[in-house]
Scaffold this active site. Structure first.
Site, PDB file in Angstrom:
ATOM      1  N   ASP A 248      84.444  21.738 -24.944  1.00 64.05           N
ATOM      2  CA  ASP A 248      84.310  21.834 -26.131  1.00 64.05           C
ATOM      3  C   ASP A 248      83.893  23.157 -26.837  1.00 64.05           C
ATOM      4  O   ASP A 248      82.624  23.040 -26.788  1.00 64.05           O
ATOM      5  CB  ASP A 248      82.934  20.946 -26.688  1.00 64.05           C
ATOM      6  CG  ASP A 248      84.325  19.733 -26.848  1.00 64.05           C
ATOM      7  OD1 ASP A 248      85.259  19.256 -27.469  1.00 64.05           O
ATOM      8  OD2 ASP A 248      83.723  18.493 -26.162  1.00 64.05           O
TER       9      ASP A 248
ATOM     10  N   LYS B 188      90.211  18.562 -21.504  1.00 58.34           N
ATOM     11  CA  LYS B 188      90.658  17.703 -22.977  1.00 58.34           C
ATOM     12  C   LYS B 188      90.145  19.263 -23.583  1.00 58.34           C
ATOM     13  O   LYS B 188      89.413  19.956 -23.547  1.00 58.34           O
ATOM     14  CB  LYS B 188      89.734  16.569 -23.088  1.00 58.34           C
ATOM     15  CG  LYS B 188      89.809  16.373 -24.742  1.00 58.34           C
ATOM     16  CD  LYS B 188      88.820  14.935 -24.978  1.00 58.34           C
ATOM     17  CE  LYS B 188      88.111  15.214 -25.131  1.00 58.34           C
ATOM     18  NZ  LYS B 188      87.827  16.187 -26.649  1.00 58.34           N
TER      19      LYS B 188
ATOM     20  N   ASP C  70      93.355  17.182 -27.649  1.00 56.28           N
ATOM     21  CA  ASP C  70      92.968  15.888 -28.846  1.00 56.28           C
ATOM     22  C   ASP C  70      92.927  16.281 -29.608  1.00 56.28           C
ATOM     23  O   ASP C  70      92.154  16.623 -30.905  1.00 56.28           O
ATOM     24  CB  ASP C  70      91.645  15.254 -27.880  1.00 56.28           C
ATOM     25  CG  ASP C  70      91.153  14.591 -28.542  1.00 56.28           C
ATOM     26  OD1 ASP C  70      91.948  13.089 -29.692  1.00 56.28           O
ATOM     27  OD2 ASP C  70      89.698  14.609 -28.423  1.00 56.28           O
ATOM     28  N   LEU C  71      94.223  15.798 -30.944  1.00 53.96           N
ATOM     29  CA  LEU C  71      94.478  16.533 -31.756  1.00 53.96           C
ATOM     30  C   LEU C  71      94.098  15.604 -32.762  1.00 53.96           C
ATOM     31  O   LEU C  71      94.359  15.678 -34.588  1.00 53.96           O
ATOM     32  CB  LEU C  71      95.018  17.346 -32.497  1.00 53.96           C
ATOM     33  CG  LEU C  71      95.833  18.416 -31.344  1.00 53.96           C
ATOM     34  CD1 LEU C  71      96.606  19.278 -31.838  1.00 53.96           C
ATOM     35  CD2 LEU C  71      94.395  19.177 -31.606  1.00 53.96           C
TER      36      LEU C  71
ATOM     37  N   ASP D  71      99.644  11.190 -39.551  1.00 59.42           N
ATOM     38  CA  ASP D  71     100.554  11.797 -41.283  1.00 59.42           C
ATOM     39  C   ASP D  71     101.965  10.710 -41.357  1.00 59.42           C
ATOM     40  O   ASP D  71     101.378   9.914 -40.025  1.00 59.42           O
ATOM     41  CB  ASP D  71     100.448  12.877 -40.697  1.00 59.42           C
ATOM     42  CG  ASP D  71     101.128  13.326 -42.410  1.00 59.42           C
ATOM     43  OD1 ASP D  71     101.831  13.199 -43.374  1.00 59.42           O
ATOM     44  OD2 ASP D  71     100.381  14.927 -41.889  1.00 59.42           O
TER      45      ASP D  71
ATOM     46  N   PRO E  42     105.241   9.400 -40.880  1.00 57.09           N
ATOM     47  CA  PRO E  42     106.423   9.426 -39.749  1.00 57.09           C
ATOM     48  C   PRO E  42     106.953  10.534 -39.591  1.00 57.09           C
ATOM     49  O   PRO E  42     106.807  11.280 -38.340  1.00 57.09           O
ATOM     50  CB  PRO E  42     107.149   8.106 -39.729  1.00 57.09           C
ATOM     51  CG  PRO E  42     106.400   7.325 -40.255  1.00 57.09           C
ATOM     52  CD  PRO E  42     106.028   7.847 -41.357  1.00 57.09           C
TER      53      PRO E  42
ATOM     54  N   THR F 109     106.674  14.030 -40.843  1.00 64.09           N
ATOM     55  CA  THR F 109     106.390  14.728 -39.909  1.00 64.09           C
ATOM     56  C   THR F 109     105.122  14.733 -38.107  1.00 64.09           C
ATOM     57  O   THR F 109     105.428  15.440 -37.662  1.00 64.09           O
ATOM     58  CB  THR F 109     104.483  15.137 -40.568  1.00 64.09           C
ATOM     59  OG1 THR F 109     105.338  15.574 -42.387  1.00 64.09           O
ATOM     60  CG2 THR F 109     104.173  16.230 -40.455  1.00 64.09           C
TER      61      THR F 109
ATOM     62  N   THR G 253      84.233   5.860 -32.447  1.00 64.88           N
ATOM     63  CA  THR G 253      82.985   5.252 -32.404  1.00 64.88           C
ATOM     64  C   THR G 253      82.119   5.442 -33.828  1.00 64.88           C
ATOM     65  O   THR G 253      80.817   5.047 -33.581  1.00 64.88           O
ATOM     66  CB  THR G 253      82.623   5.594 -30.597  1.00 64.88           C
ATOM     67  OG1 THR G 253      82.850   7.378 -30.223  1.00 64.88           O
ATOM     68  CG2 THR G 253      83.125   4.712 -30.199  1.00 64.88           C
TER      69      THR G 253
ATOM     70  N   GLY H 120      81.991  15.400 -21.033  1.00 66.05           N
ATOM     71  CA  GLY H 120      81.782  17.413 -21.967  1.00 66.05           C
ATOM     72  C   GLY H 120      80.767  17.895 -20.862  1.00 66.05           C
ATOM     73  O   GLY H 120      80.535  18.197 -20.131  1.00 66.05           O
ATOM     74  N   ARG H 121      79.961  17.613 -22.427  1.00 70.90           N
ATOM     75  CA  ARG H 121      78.143  18.143 -21.901  1.00 70.90           C
ATOM     76  C   ARG H 121      77.562  17.856 -20.363  1.00 70.90           C
ATOM     77  O   ARG H 121      76.970  18.823 -19.894  1.00 70.90           O
ATOM     78  CB  ARG H 121      77.095  18.020 -23.302  1.00 70.90           C
ATOM     79  CG  ARG H 121      77.855  18.900 -24.350  1.00 70.90           C
ATOM     80  CD  ARG H 121      77.181  18.032 -26.051  1.00 70.90           C
ATOM     81  NE  ARG H 121      77.553  16.557 -25.446  1.00 70.90           N
ATOM     82  CZ  ARG H 121      77.014  15.747 -26.370  1.00 70.90           C
ATOM     83  NH1 ARG H 121      76.541  16.154 -28.122  1.00 70.90           N
ATOM     84  NH2 ARG H 121      77.320  14.858 -27.396  1.00 70.90           N
TER      85      ARG H 121
HETATM   86  O1  C5P Z   1      79.933  16.557 -24.073  1.00 71.51           O
HETATM   87  P1  C5P Z   1      80.526  14.647 -23.953  1.00 71.51           P
HETATM   88  O2  C5P Z   1      80.684  14.491 -22.905  1.00 71.51           O
HETATM   89  O3  C5P Z   1      79.404  13.892 -25.252  1.00 71.51           O
HETATM   90  O4  C5P Z   1      81.645  15.204 -24.868  1.00 71.51           O
HETATM   91  C1  C5P Z   1      82.458  13.358 -25.328  1.00 71.51           C
HETATM   92  C2  C5P Z   1      83.899  14.158 -25.525  1.00 71.51           C
HETATM   93  O5  C5P Z   1      84.683  13.085 -25.910  1.00 71.51           O
HETATM   94  C3  C5P Z   1      83.358  15.118 -26.917  1.00 71.51           C
HETATM   95  O6  C5P Z   1      85.028  15.817 -27.158  1.00 71.51           O
HETATM   96  C4  C5P Z   1      84.371  14.014 -28.071  1.00 71.51           C
HETATM   97  O7  C5P Z   1      84.426  14.405 -29.136  1.00 71.51           O
HETATM   98  C5  C5P Z   1      84.808  13.015 -27.346  1.00 71.51           C
HETATM   99  N1  C5P Z   1      84.780  11.904 -27.819  1.00 71.51           N
HETATM  100  C6  C5P Z   1      84.304  11.635 -27.994  1.00 71.51           C
HETATM  101  N2  C5P Z   1      83.738   9.871 -28.239  1.00 71.51           N
HETATM  102  C7  C5P Z   1      84.976   9.727 -28.805  1.00 71.51           C
HETATM  103  C8  C5P Z   1      86.683  10.728 -29.132  1.00 71.51           C
HETATM  104  C9  C5P Z   1      85.951  11.163 -28.232  1.00 71.51           C
HETATM  105  O8  C5P Z   1      83.069  11.297 -27.659  1.00 71.51           O
HETATM  106  N3  C5P Z   1      85.277   7.484 -29.647  1.00 71.51           N
END
Ligand code: C5P
Length: 233
Positions: free
Chosen positions: A11, A34, A61-62, A66, A68, A70, A117, A208-209
């Site tokens: 991210d 990701k 992760d996009l 839309d 079908p 497309t 979520t 992520g973080r």
């Molecule tokens: O930094 P962190 O560990 O919270 O990042 C989690 C990643 O997973 C982010 O890219 C976030 O957008 C993604 N994500 C999430 N919860 C979801 C779906 C995707 O945290 N339900």
């Protein structure tokens, strides 16, 4: 079927930050990365080509949603890019998910987002006018995703058991919201440790973080990977 490497959420807003981050890792360490909307919309397909050239696996992760036709055409493009996994919103419908599968082919994994979520049960009832529990809606979407021939869903670790019971044990559950014990939660509310995520049956964890925003991302990655695979038999 389970992926031993935690999927690192890249991210970052720019390509340069991605390059700087990856340079911290030894070049022989092949990662599962990701790429989300922010990075893809700023750096474009070039970033995916770059990561693949380095030998990494890519989850793009996009969350496509839309008509079908497309989605099918877009998936064809993503397939040519060589992504290892990508996703759609299950809310797009079974026909859309089948079209996505057709466009992507069988090489890459295709998963769906059920209810985000960030959506509360109250919001779902009020805005989407779905008058069930949030959990029932998640299970409903997961079943439809399996019916459409997709490989799995993105879900919270707390939902894994129910989703696998409603679909099959092979149905992939990819779970974000993972925090090693003692780590900052950030904006995540319901979190689970890597070891607990393994115990309840997650197939992929997304982190992520806790890796990207630390002083030593390589050590953080290794510690999370060790915890995730510690009890593997
Ligand atoms: O930094 P962190 O560990 O919270 O990042 C989690 C990643 O997973 C982010 O890219 C976030 O957008 C993604 N994500 C999430 N919860 C979801 C779906 C995707 O945290 N339900």
């Amino acid at each position: 079927m389970r992926e031993s490497r935690p999927v690192i959420a890249l991210d970052f807003p720019t390509f340069k930050e991605v390059k700087d981050f990856l340079e911290l890792f030894p070049s022989e360490e092949k990662l599962y990365l990701k790429v989300g909307m922010e990075l893809y919309y700023s750096a474009g397909p070039e970033v995916v080509r770059y990561l693949k050239k380095l030998g990494h696996s890519v989850f793009l992760d996009l969350k496509l949603h839309d008509i079908p036709n497309t989605v099918k055409s877009a998936m064809r493009v993503l397939s040519d890019l060589g992504v290892d996994m990508t996703n759609v919103h299950a809310a797009g419908g079974v026909e859309m998910m089948k079209a996505a599968r057709e466009g992507l082919g069988k090489e890459a994994k295709l998963i769906a987002v059920t209810q985000l979520t960030s959506t509360s049960e109250e919001q779902m009832r009020d805005f989407q006018n779905i008058q069930t529990s949030l959990q029932e809606s998640v299970i409903h979407y997961a079943k439809k995703t399996a019916e459409a021939g997709l490989d799995g869903v993105v879900c919270s670790a707390q939902e894994v058991k129910l989703i696998k019971e409603a679909t099959s044990q092979d149905f992939i559950c990819l779970t974000p919201g993972i925090r090693p014990s003692g780590a900052a939660l950030g904006d995540q509310k319901r979190v689970m440790t890597p070891a607990d995520a393994y115990q309840i049956g997650s197939d992929y964890i997304v982190v992520g973080r806790p890796i990207t925003q630390t002083d030593d991302p390589v050590a953080a990655y290794q510690a999370i990977k060790d915890e995730w695979t510690r009890d593997w038999k």
